[in-house]
Design an enzyme around this catalytic site. Sequence first.
Site, mmCIF file in Angstrom:
data_model
loop_
_atom_site.group_PDB
_atom_site.id
_atom_site.type_symbol
_atom_site.label_atom_id
_atom_site.label_comp_id
_atom_site.label_asym_id
_atom_site.label_seq_id
_atom_site.Cartn_x
_atom_site.Cartn_y
_atom_site.Cartn_z
ATOM 1 N N HIS A 1 -13.238 16.955 -4.925
ATOM 2 C CA HIS A 1 -12.806 15.721 -5.578
ATOM 3 C C HIS A 1 -13.786 15.390 -6.702
ATOM 4 C CE1 HIS A 1 -10.461 11.798 -4.999
ATOM 5 N NE2 HIS A 1 -11.232 11.588 -6.052
ATOM 6 N N HIS B 1 -13.503 14.413 -10.968
ATOM 7 C CA HIS B 1 -12.617 14.130 -12.101
ATOM 8 C C HIS B 1 -13.228 14.660 -13.399
ATOM 9 C CE1 HIS B 1 -9.660 11.352 -10.209
ATOM 10 N NE2 HIS B 1 -10.644 11.180 -9.335
ATOM 11 N N ASP C 1 -12.551 13.824 -16.476
ATOM 12 C CA ASP C 1 -12.894 12.756 -17.419
ATOM 13 C C ASP C 1 -13.957 11.815 -16.865
ATOM 14 O OD1 ASP C 1 -11.206 11.757 -15.495
ATOM 15 O OD2 ASP C 1 -9.926 10.623 -16.857
ATOM 16 N N GLY D 1 -5.239 6.504 -9.692
ATOM 17 C CA GLY D 1 -5.096 5.200 -10.307
ATOM 18 C C GLY D 1 -5.182 4.111 -9.255
ATOM 19 N N HIS E 1 -4.717 10.302 -3.734
ATOM 20 C CA HIS E 1 -5.703 9.226 -3.624
ATOM 21 C C HIS E 1 -5.136 8.171 -2.670
ATOM 22 C CE1 HIS E 1 -7.750 10.902 -7.121
ATOM 23 N NE2 HIS E 1 -8.701 9.981 -6.996
ATOM 24 N N GLU F 1 -8.783 4.291 -0.366
ATOM 25 C CA GLU F 1 -10.036 4.024 -1.078
ATOM 26 C C GLU F 1 -10.194 2.504 -1.202
ATOM 27 O OE1 GLU F 1 -12.326 5.057 -5.299
ATOM 28 O OE2 GLU F 1 -10.153 5.372 -5.113
ATOM 29 N N ASP G 1 -16.719 12.663 -7.067
ATOM 30 C CA ASP G 1 -15.747 11.785 -7.715
ATOM 31 C C ASP G 1 -15.953 11.785 -9.226
ATOM 32 O OD1 ASP G 1 -13.534 10.171 -7.837
ATOM 33 O OD2 ASP G 1 -14.500 8.379 -7.067
#
Length: 371
Positions: A23, A25, A27, A185, A212, A215, A304
């Site tokens: 996991h 990202h 970006d 998101g 996701h 969370e 993350d």
Amino acid sequence: MKSQTIHAPTAEQIRRAPKVVLHDHLDGGLRPGTVVELARENGYGSLPYDDTDKLGSWFREAADSGSLERYLETFAHTVGVMQTENALRRVAAECAEDLAADGVVYAEVRYAPEQHLEGGLTLEQVVEAVNAGFREGERRARENGHRIRVGALLTAMRHAARSLEIAELANRYRDSGVVGFDIAGAEAGYPPTRHLDAFEFLKRENNHFTIHAGEAFGLPSIWQALQWCGADRLGHGVRIIDDIQVAEDGSVELGRLAAYVRDKRIPLELCPTSNLQTGAVDSYANHPIGLLRRLHFRVTVNTDNRLMSGTTMSREFEHLVETFDYALDDLQWFTVNAMKSAFIPFDERVAMIDDVIKPGYATLKAEWLFR
């Protein structure tokens, strides 16, 4: 802070230990200097600072707000400079290099192709640019004596309406560097059930996906991801702790959903530092990962967003060693869990475990015997 046992690995040993991240990202892992340079090259004038050090600090401070929504706002700037093929290739290559330098031997890195179309790229051009960057980063890592394999996860945004299109895109590139699908998101108000057509398509194609869930939102999000959508893994899943009761005498009772997650060996993509930033937990000591590890859930440790959290896989492990007195055996357990849960073929997972991960940890453990 707990006192360290004699078996506690050093920071240098943790860095050298083979690691797996599921996991991460794309970006959320840019180098601050790259953000500044790409902004200048592409005429992006909205950065809060054009000084690399100040910008790096800003990202971490802005993300450290206790709010998932505020945390997600920081991505406007990283995504803003990732709108050309050259930018995407560069970011992907540097991602692979940085992970490899930190001892990561296998990584699944996710990104949302639909967020990189402002410069006129097609979805296919985005995917091919990122794939090319990962291959370039793997090559550079080898030249520097590091081994890494990177697979891409294509993410659809849960507030948008392109999930089926992105799922079909992931399926077309499943033999060309893309290993699965995800939705991401803000959870509240955007349940995974809005994207059932995408998940049904992927199941018909025997393809892999994570969601996701659990969370910022609680057990209903996890239940829907598993029972309505059929997720292979849970992105975060930290709120599964809400279905576990610990009595004053230390006895533990699992609710039906928590028991199902454990019994079915559903992987939890836990991200300790990120969970602190978004307010899912209030300290490392109170993070459910300690209890979930003791109860033998399929726990994995992840970064993350390395830029926003100011973290690496080594730092995540360091925090856990310091907080829970973990030894190399524990770190190997987390790593093997992650490799077992990867979205690549079984024989390739086994080869990574037997030929790379276990020998790497065996070497580190042997150092203790000959100190």
